[in-house]
Write a protein that holds these residues in place. Sequence first.
Motif, mmCIF file in Angstrom:
data_model
loop_
_atom_site.group_PDB
_atom_site.id
_atom_site.type_symbol
_atom_site.label_atom_id
_atom_site.label_comp_id
_atom_site.label_asym_id
_atom_site.label_seq_id
_atom_site.Cartn_x
_atom_site.Cartn_y
_atom_site.Cartn_z
ATOM 1 N N ARG A 249 0.838 -1.213 0.000
ATOM 2 C CA ARG A 249 0.000 0.000 0.000
ATOM 3 C C ARG A 249 0.867 1.256 0.000
ATOM 4 N NH1 ARG A 249 -3.002 3.639 -0.367
ATOM 5 N NH2 ARG A 249 -5.230 3.780 0.137
ATOM 6 N N GLU A 250 1.957 1.223 0.769
ATOM 7 C CA GLU A 250 2.857 2.373 0.790
ATOM 8 C C GLU A 250 3.553 2.544 -0.557
ATOM 9 O OE1 GLU A 250 4.345 2.797 5.399
ATOM 10 O OE2 GLU A 250 5.201 1.175 4.186
ATOM 11 N N LEU A 251 3.973 1.438 -1.159
ATOM 12 C CA LEU A 251 4.609 1.522 -2.473
ATOM 13 C C LEU A 251 3.661 2.087 -3.521
ATOM 14 C CD1 LEU A 251 6.763 -1.715 -2.916
ATOM 15 C CD2 LEU A 251 7.545 0.650 -3.163
ATOM 16 N N ALA A 252 2.418 1.615 -3.503
ATOM 17 C CA ALA A 252 1.422 2.111 -4.460
ATOM 18 C C ALA A 252 1.151 3.598 -4.227
ATOM 19 C CB ALA A 252 0.129 1.312 -4.352
ATOM 20 N N GLY A 253 1.094 4.011 -2.961
ATOM 21 C CA GLY A 253 0.884 5.418 -2.639
ATOM 22 C C GLY A 253 2.023 6.297 -3.123
ATOM 23 N N LEU A 254 3.258 5.824 -2.943
ATOM 24 C CA LEU A 254 4.401 6.580 -3.437
ATOM 25 C C LEU A 254 4.366 6.682 -4.956
ATOM 26 C CD1 LEU A 254 7.270 5.194 -1.173
ATOM 27 C CD2 LEU A 254 6.204 7.451 -1.041
ATOM 28 N N ALA A 255 4.043 5.566 -5.613
ATOM 29 C CA ALA A 255 3.966 5.579 -7.072
ATOM 30 C C ALA A 255 2.860 6.512 -7.558
ATOM 31 C CB ALA A 255 3.729 4.163 -7.593
ATOM 32 N N ASP A 256 1.734 6.512 -6.858
ATOM 33 C CA ASP A 256 0.624 7.385 -7.227
ATOM 34 C C ASP A 256 1.027 8.855 -7.088
ATOM 35 O OD1 ASP A 256 -2.361 7.664 -7.810
ATOM 36 O OD2 ASP A 256 -2.170 8.822 -5.960
ATOM 37 N N GLY A 257 1.735 9.161 -6.004
ATOM 38 C CA GLY A 257 2.200 10.530 -5.820
ATOM 39 C C GLY A 257 3.165 10.958 -6.911
ATOM 40 N N LEU A 258 4.054 10.057 -7.308
ATOM 41 C CA LEU A 258 4.991 10.377 -8.379
ATOM 42 C C LEU A 258 4.287 10.495 -9.724
ATOM 43 C CD1 LEU A 258 7.886 7.999 -7.312
ATOM 44 C CD2 LEU A 258 7.844 10.492 -7.123
ATOM 45 N N LEU A 259 3.278 9.652 -9.935
ATOM 46 C CA LEU A 259 2.493 9.719 -11.173
ATOM 47 C C LEU A 259 1.808 11.063 -11.298
ATOM 48 C CD1 LEU A 259 0.863 8.652 -13.623
ATOM 49 C CD2 LEU A 259 -0.674 7.559 -11.987
ATOM 50 N N THR A 260 1.060 11.431 -10.276
ATOM 51 C CA THR A 260 0.282 12.673 -10.372
ATOM 52 C C THR A 260 1.157 13.905 -10.219
ATOM 53 O OG1 THR A 260 -0.258 12.501 -8.025
ATOM 54 C CG2 THR A 260 -1.835 11.604 -9.570
ATOM 55 N N GLY A 261 2.199 13.801 -9.377
ATOM 56 C CA GLY A 261 3.074 14.949 -9.195
ATOM 57 C C GLY A 261 3.996 15.190 -10.370
ATOM 58 N N GLY A 262 4.330 14.128 -11.098
ATOM 59 C CA GLY A 262 5.296 14.271 -12.169
ATOM 60 C C GLY A 262 4.723 14.247 -13.562
ATOM 61 N N LEU A 263 3.439 13.936 -13.698
ATOM 62 C CA LEU A 263 2.865 13.842 -15.040
ATOM 63 C C LEU A 263 2.104 15.120 -15.403
ATOM 64 C CD1 LEU A 263 0.981 10.728 -16.456
ATOM 65 C CD2 LEU A 263 0.784 13.016 -17.357
ATOM 66 N N GLU A 264 1.004 15.354 -14.736
ATOM 67 C CA GLU A 264 0.155 16.483 -15.111
ATOM 68 C C GLU A 264 0.859 17.821 -14.923
ATOM 69 O OE1 GLU A 264 -3.732 17.960 -16.390
ATOM 70 O OE2 GLU A 264 -2.667 16.066 -16.513
ATOM 71 N N THR A 265 1.662 17.929 -13.869
ATOM 72 C CA THR A 265 2.343 19.190 -13.604
ATOM 73 C C THR A 265 3.362 19.510 -14.701
ATOM 74 O OG1 THR A 265 3.842 17.953 -12.168
ATOM 75 C CG2 THR A 265 2.019 19.100 -11.117
ATOM 76 N N THR A 266 4.183 18.531 -15.057
ATOM 77 C CA THR A 266 5.180 18.755 -16.107
ATOM 78 C C THR A 266 4.506 18.955 -17.462
ATOM 79 O OG1 THR A 266 6.766 17.413 -14.872
ATOM 80 C CG2 THR A 266 7.262 17.840 -17.184
ATOM 81 N N ALA A 267 3.436 18.219 -17.715
ATOM 82 C CA ALA A 267 2.693 18.404 -18.964
ATOM 83 C C ALA A 267 2.162 19.832 -19.064
ATOM 84 C CB ALA A 267 1.551 17.396 -19.053
ATOM 85 N N SER A 268 1.605 20.341 -17.978
ATOM 86 C CA SER A 268 1.095 21.720 -17.997
ATOM 87 C C SER A 268 2.220 22.718 -18.210
ATOM 88 C CB SER A 268 0.365 22.020 -16.686
ATOM 89 O OG SER A 268 -0.866 21.328 -16.633
ATOM 90 N N MET A 269 3.379 22.468 -17.592
ATOM 91 C CA MET A 269 4.521 23.350 -17.810
ATOM 92 C C MET A 269 4.951 23.345 -19.274
ATOM 93 S SD MET A 269 5.773 25.261 -15.412
ATOM 94 C CE MET A 269 7.296 25.587 -16.295
ATOM 95 N N LEU A 270 4.994 22.177 -19.878
ATOM 96 C CA LEU A 270 5.406 22.102 -21.280
ATOM 97 C C LEU A 270 4.438 22.843 -22.198
ATOM 98 C CD1 LEU A 270 6.634 18.393 -21.413
ATOM 99 C CD2 LEU A 270 8.043 20.432 -21.779
#
Length: 424
Positions: A249-270
Amino acid sequence: MGGLRSRFLAWLGRKYLARTQKKGFDLSKISLLPDAALMPLKRDGLDPVGELGRKREEEPISKLSLPFGMTAWLVTGYEETKAVLANVKGFSNDFTNLVGSAGVTEEQNPGGLGFADPPVHTRLRKLLTPEFTMRRLNRLTPRIQSIVEEQLDAMAKVDGPVDMWEAFALPIPSLTICELLGVPYEDRDEFQRLSTARFDLFGGAGASLGAISESLTYLLEVVKKQREAPGDGLLGMLVKEHGDEIDDRELAGLADGLLTGGLETTASMLALGTIVLLKDPDAFKLVHDDDDAINDFVEELLRYLTVVQMAFPRFAREDIEVAGAKIAKGDIVLPSLSAANRDAGLGEHMEGFDGTRPATSHLAFGYGVHRCIGAELAKMELRAAYPALVRRFPEMRLAVQPEELSYRKVSIVYGVESLPVLMK
């Protein structure tokens, strides 16, 4: 990580609507929240609305007008925002602050770093930090460059307008995150869908909450496969190096945070950064001609755009005073990163964009122990993408008038709905 912020706004909307509708509430009507609560999430094109700047100048920590006696503080000043973000003893991020309010349960906790306090936050971040050193990240440099080139090659084959959001901005971080986490390339479309459903509050907070749950279900399956056969990506490395120190559960939570923190934010910046380049010929020429200019250019773009408009909500652990504002125990504190990054305390002419400005100590990635752990990865992607784009397509231009672009109306992660561009 922006997905966790959207969970807070969804909670706030549910709390409001539950009091106003006898037969329950409709999460799609989160826009019924008072304008004062939504104002920090609105913009005028690329700029925060003028009222946010006036708030910062007149009262850098001010009470928000919320219904039913809820007390919240909007922090808009640069130094005041830093003070709140740095004070982990005085303010809590923990998800349990929401449990019991308007039906929020502990089972809904998405995990990750954003809604965790020390010592849990300290332990999880310590596990992740080695994976985000420049030495480890540098192994991704060739892959990031090839991802960028692949997208540019595909765009060059298109006759007529290209939607830069779909063809450029979204695929680059999506494929990079797949590479980082070590999940299958063929799952990239699923990654994009699960991330983008969370952020535009007028798109329906119910859809946002559902996407978070669906994402965790998907990532738990990914984690299970990594337990059985650890790969070379981040999840596989965590399994191999830490094993039973971290549960699924902790691993999935970390992955989820990296997914949402690193995908949509960087996409919007680009996407938004491309708009800046197309509006500013001097910036376009700078990035096209000068390899040494890209670092300061990216830092200034991060400050100016501040696509993550608001930091995670803080909850006062005790009665506390910040810059003369007396905040009571239990009060909600909302730090406006977009307002803080336009504060004159950072330098001159902060309301405008200057691609030659030396790097400032901006708060686009937050500050203190909760500063975004993926900040360097995001900057690597931006530094690779912008020069490659303008050099491949030196005659690129908007396919519509600037005023015809459709931006998100109320969003924690600000962005544009589509970006039609002519490449030649």
